[in-house]
Design a protein around this motif. Structure first.
Motif, PDB file in Angstrom:
ATOM      1  N   PRO A  50       0.769  -1.640  -0.061  1.00 13.70           N
ATOM      2  CA  PRO A  50      -0.269   0.175   0.378  1.00 13.70           C
ATOM      3  C   PRO A  50       1.037   1.247  -0.083  1.00 13.70           C
ATOM      4  O   PRO A  50       1.932   0.861   0.630  1.00 13.70           O
ATOM      5  CB  PRO A  50      -0.632   0.143   1.588  1.00 13.70           C
ATOM      6  N   VAL A  51       0.075   1.991  -0.523  1.00 14.40           N
ATOM      7  CA  VAL A  51       0.870   3.675  -0.587  1.00 14.40           C
ATOM      8  C   VAL A  51       0.390   4.471   1.249  1.00 14.40           C
ATOM      9  O   VAL A  51      -0.244   4.033   1.208  1.00 14.40           O
ATOM     10  CB  VAL A  51      -0.209   5.027  -0.701  1.00 14.40           C
ATOM     11  N   THR A  52       1.661   4.437   1.772  1.00 16.38           N
ATOM     12  CA  THR A  52       1.572   4.878   3.390  1.00 16.38           C
ATOM     13  C   THR A  52       1.303   6.292   3.620  1.00 16.38           C
ATOM     14  O   THR A  52       2.577   7.184   2.902  1.00 16.38           O
ATOM     15  CB  THR A  52       2.368   4.533   3.747  1.00 16.38           C
ATOM     16  N   LEU A  53       0.178   6.832   3.643  1.00 11.07           N
ATOM     17  CA  LEU A  53       0.087   8.529   3.775  1.00 11.07           C
ATOM     18  C   LEU A  53       0.511   8.635   5.145  1.00 11.07           C
ATOM     19  O   LEU A  53      -0.320   7.686   6.345  1.00 11.07           O
ATOM     20  CB  LEU A  53      -1.058   8.754   3.689  1.00 11.07           C
ATOM     21  N   THR A  54       0.996   9.458   5.688  1.00  8.59           N
ATOM     22  CA  THR A  54       1.220   9.840   6.729  1.00  8.59           C
ATOM     23  C   THR A  54      -0.105  11.691   7.381  1.00  8.59           C
ATOM     24  O   THR A  54       0.355  12.211   6.828  1.00  8.59           O
ATOM     25  CB  THR A  54       2.589  10.354   7.425  1.00  8.59           C
ATOM     26  N   TYR A  69      -9.660   6.717   9.309  1.00  4.95           N
ATOM     27  CA  TYR A  69      -8.477   6.019   8.488  1.00  4.95           C
ATOM     28  C   TYR A  69      -8.788   4.808   8.644  1.00  4.95           C
ATOM     29  O   TYR A  69      -8.995   4.593   7.637  1.00  4.95           O
ATOM     30  CB  TYR A  69      -6.969   6.869   9.905  1.00  4.95           C
ATOM     31  N   ASP A  70      -9.366   4.046   9.204  1.00  2.00           N
ATOM     32  CA  ASP A  70      -9.596   3.307   8.725  1.00  2.00           C
ATOM     33  C   ASP A  70     -10.787   2.576   8.186  1.00  2.00           C
ATOM     34  O   ASP A  70     -10.916   1.810   7.202  1.00  2.00           O
ATOM     35  CB  ASP A  70     -10.216   2.141  10.660  1.00  2.00           C
ATOM     36  N   THR A  71     -11.498   3.329   8.649  1.00  2.00           N
ATOM     37  CA  THR A  71     -12.782   3.510   6.919  1.00  2.00           C
ATOM     38  C   THR A  71     -11.780   3.677   5.601  1.00  2.00           C
ATOM     39  O   THR A  71     -12.271   3.188   4.351  1.00  2.00           O
ATOM     40  CB  THR A  71     -13.582   4.240   7.513  1.00  2.00           C
ATOM     41  N   TYR A  72     -11.454   4.658   5.866  1.00  2.00           N
ATOM     42  CA  TYR A  72     -11.041   5.256   4.065  1.00  2.00           C
ATOM     43  C   TYR A  72      -9.596   4.084   4.429  1.00  2.00           C
ATOM     44  O   TYR A  72      -9.647   4.154   2.764  1.00  2.00           O
ATOM     45  CB  TYR A  72      -9.225   5.803   4.841  1.00  2.00           C
ATOM     46  N   MET A  73      -9.111   3.209   4.961  1.00  2.00           N
ATOM     47  CA  MET A  73      -7.892   2.110   4.851  1.00  2.00           C
ATOM     48  C   MET A  73      -9.579   1.261   3.537  1.00  2.00           C
ATOM     49  O   MET A  73      -9.178   0.220   3.431  1.00  2.00           O
ATOM     50  CB  MET A  73      -7.422   2.209   5.153  1.00  2.00           C
ATOM     51  N   ARG A  74     -10.790   0.767   4.363  1.00  2.00           N
ATOM     52  CA  ARG A  74     -11.221  -0.009   3.798  1.00  2.00           C
ATOM     53  C   ARG A  74     -11.576   0.138   2.611  1.00  2.00           C
ATOM     54  O   ARG A  74     -11.618  -1.057   1.796  1.00  2.00           O
ATOM     55  CB  ARG A  74     -12.738  -0.213   5.065  1.00  2.00           C
ATOM     56  N   LEU A  75     -12.196   1.852   2.377  1.00  2.00           N
ATOM     57  CA  LEU A  75     -12.820   2.571   1.455  1.00  2.00           C
ATOM     58  C   LEU A  75     -11.556   1.645   0.538  1.00  2.00           C
ATOM     59  O   LEU A  75     -11.401   1.621  -1.023  1.00  2.00           O
ATOM     60  CB  LEU A  75     -13.082   3.700   2.142  1.00  2.00           C
ATOM     61  N   ARG A  76     -10.562   2.405   0.087  1.00  2.00           N
ATOM     62  CA  ARG A  76      -9.079   2.214  -0.308  1.00  2.00           C
ATOM     63  C   ARG A  76      -7.808   0.805   0.226  1.00  2.00           C
ATOM     64  O   ARG A  76      -6.780   1.767   0.823  1.00  2.00           O
ATOM     65  CB  ARG A  76      -8.656   3.279  -0.036  1.00  2.00           C
TER      66      ARG A  76
END
Length: 445
Positions: A50-54, A69-76
């Motif tokens: 994955p691309v890691t964004l901080t 953040y968890d939702t975004y990672m589920r969607l992406r």
């Protein structure tokens, strides 16, 4: 949450709003919709990794705690989001400026407190990504005055608003009743509607029959901040010129706040100190200028004994105290993906969810009709319809110019000048001259 609470540097010590979500009763927040489709990986992203964004924040900002953040990672599933945090903005912000200037050591997305936003977008504009055209950003979804605060002199949108601090007045119904004042929130709001001088007049009425050992409000500094928050021009004018010393609105606010002190209407407290905290628990004062983020603070410091005793009424005039933004440094590893993340985190659905779970009031006015906001009531405050009340206040906030040293100026006015009038009885004119001199020194004028 974001700095819809008073935070260090510009607005005092960072405050956590863990309790405010418990205050609110509304429809359950649902997971928001998905972000824009993923772009192709860049070289160096590790192939299938994955691309890691901080995301760099200060205090308990709320984005992580609300599960965004968890939702975004589920969607992406192609993106990982990691947060770094410093507790205090007065430590975080100087480091942010240093890293922006150096072009290194930056998170992909950085939070900026409202008292610092003008300095960032004027002095660091070339080092920030344009966000107004990022996928998913809709200017019409935001309050015009909040959008303007994130727009640079050249018209580029360099910051997207997260939360805000629209103001009301929180008051103790039991103390108002003992002083012979109305207690219903609509009737109380009508007492001072339209003019902060009417708030002073109510204070004088309260003083006539005040319960023993109580004052009408907490501090003259709090009054000063609240009055200035509702002024259309404060420390800077529309051209960016510093006008604090010559602006009649500042001096009128100063004189009005000093009147509260000199007429014995304050508890002579300094906000965000242990003594101030204890005064909530002791019921030492009957009212306080109250941005949305302060509800959780009041419940925390007053405790169970205050349940149902506090209520919330409209302020004399709409104003804003607090709020934050997200910016994307151009030197980040993934600026395009970071812009997409910032746009998604500040979209109305996510702001409504953040309010429901953390109490951070949205700067996206498109979130106000959503059930999580429009139906929000504060049980601790007698079921006050805080979603609708603060939304109305937010829409009425004047589009006041924000300057690069707004936070420093506000802190100097309140904690250097007005505090001395309140606690030591210093002459207001003498304190004004001393404060203007202190500002000249602080601003190297």
């Amino acid at each position: 949450m974001g700095s819809g609470r008073r935070s260090t540097g510009a607005y005092g010590t960072a405050l956590t709003l863990l309790l405010l979500s418990a205050l609110l009763s509304a429809g359950c927040a649902t997971d928001p919709g998905g972000p824009s489709p993923a772009r192709a990986y860049r070289a160096g992203d590790g192939g299938s990794r994955p691309v890691t964004l901080t995301v760099g924040v200060f205090g308990t900002f709320g984005l992580q705690e609300a599960g965004l953040y968890d939702t975004y990672m589920r969607l992406r599933p192609d993106v990982a989001v990691r947060q770094t945090s410093l507790t205090r903005n007065d430590v975080y912000y100087p480091q942010l400026l240093t890293h922006l200037t150096a072009g290194s050591g930056l998170a992909d997305v950085q939070a900026v407190e409202v008292g610092n936003i003008a300095e960032v977008i004027t002095t660091q504009a070339g080092r920030l990504v344009e966000l107004g055209t990022a996928p998913g950003v809709d200017r019409r979804a935001f309050l015009p005055w909040k959008w303007a605060q994130g727009t640079g002199p050249d018209g580029r949108v360099l910051a997207l608003g997260t939360d805000i601090g629209p103001q009301a007045v929180c008051y103790r119904k039991d103390l108002f009743a003992k002083a012979g004042l109305p207690t219903g929130r609509d009737a109380v709001g009508r007492l001072w509607a339209g003019d902060w001088r009417r708030y002073l007049a109510v204070g004088l009425r309260y003083r006539e029959r005040a319960p023993r050992g109580t004052a009408f409000t907490d501090s003259a500094s709090g009054v000063l901040s609240a009055v200035l928050a509702s002024a259309p021009v404060r420390h800077y004018d529309g051209r960016g010129a510093l006008v604090v010393a010559d602006n009649p609105a500042v001096r009128e606010a100063w004189d009005l706040a000093a009147s509260f002190a000199r007429r014995g209407l304050t508890a002579r407290l300094q906000q965000f100190t242990p003594g101030w905290d204890q005064a909530f628990a002791n019921g030492t004062f009957a009212s306080i200028a109250c941005p949305a983020w302060m509800l959780g603070y009041i419940q925390d410091k007053t405790g169970p004994s205050g349940h149902g005793r506090w209520d919330v009424a409209a302020a004399p005039r709409p104003g804003n105290w607090g709020g934050s933004f997200l910016v994307v440094p151009a030197a980040g590893r993934h600026p395009a993906e970071a812009a997409r993340l910032a746009a998604w985190l500040t979209a109305p659905a996510q702001q409504a969810r953040l309010f429901a779970r953390r109490g951070s009031f949205p700067s996206a006015s498109a979130a106000y009709p959503l059930p999580a906001v429009s139906g929000a009531r504060a049980a601790y405050f007698g079921g006050a319809p805080v979603g609708a009340l603060f939304a109305e206040a937010a829409r009425g906030v004047p589009r006041a110019p924000v300057g690069p040293k707004d936070g420093l100026i506000a802190q100097t006015l309140a904690d250097t000048g007005m505090l001395q009038i309140d606690q030591t009885g210093r002459d207001p004119d003498d304190a004004w001259r001393a404060t203007m001199k202190a500002l000249d020194n602080a601003l190297d004028r």
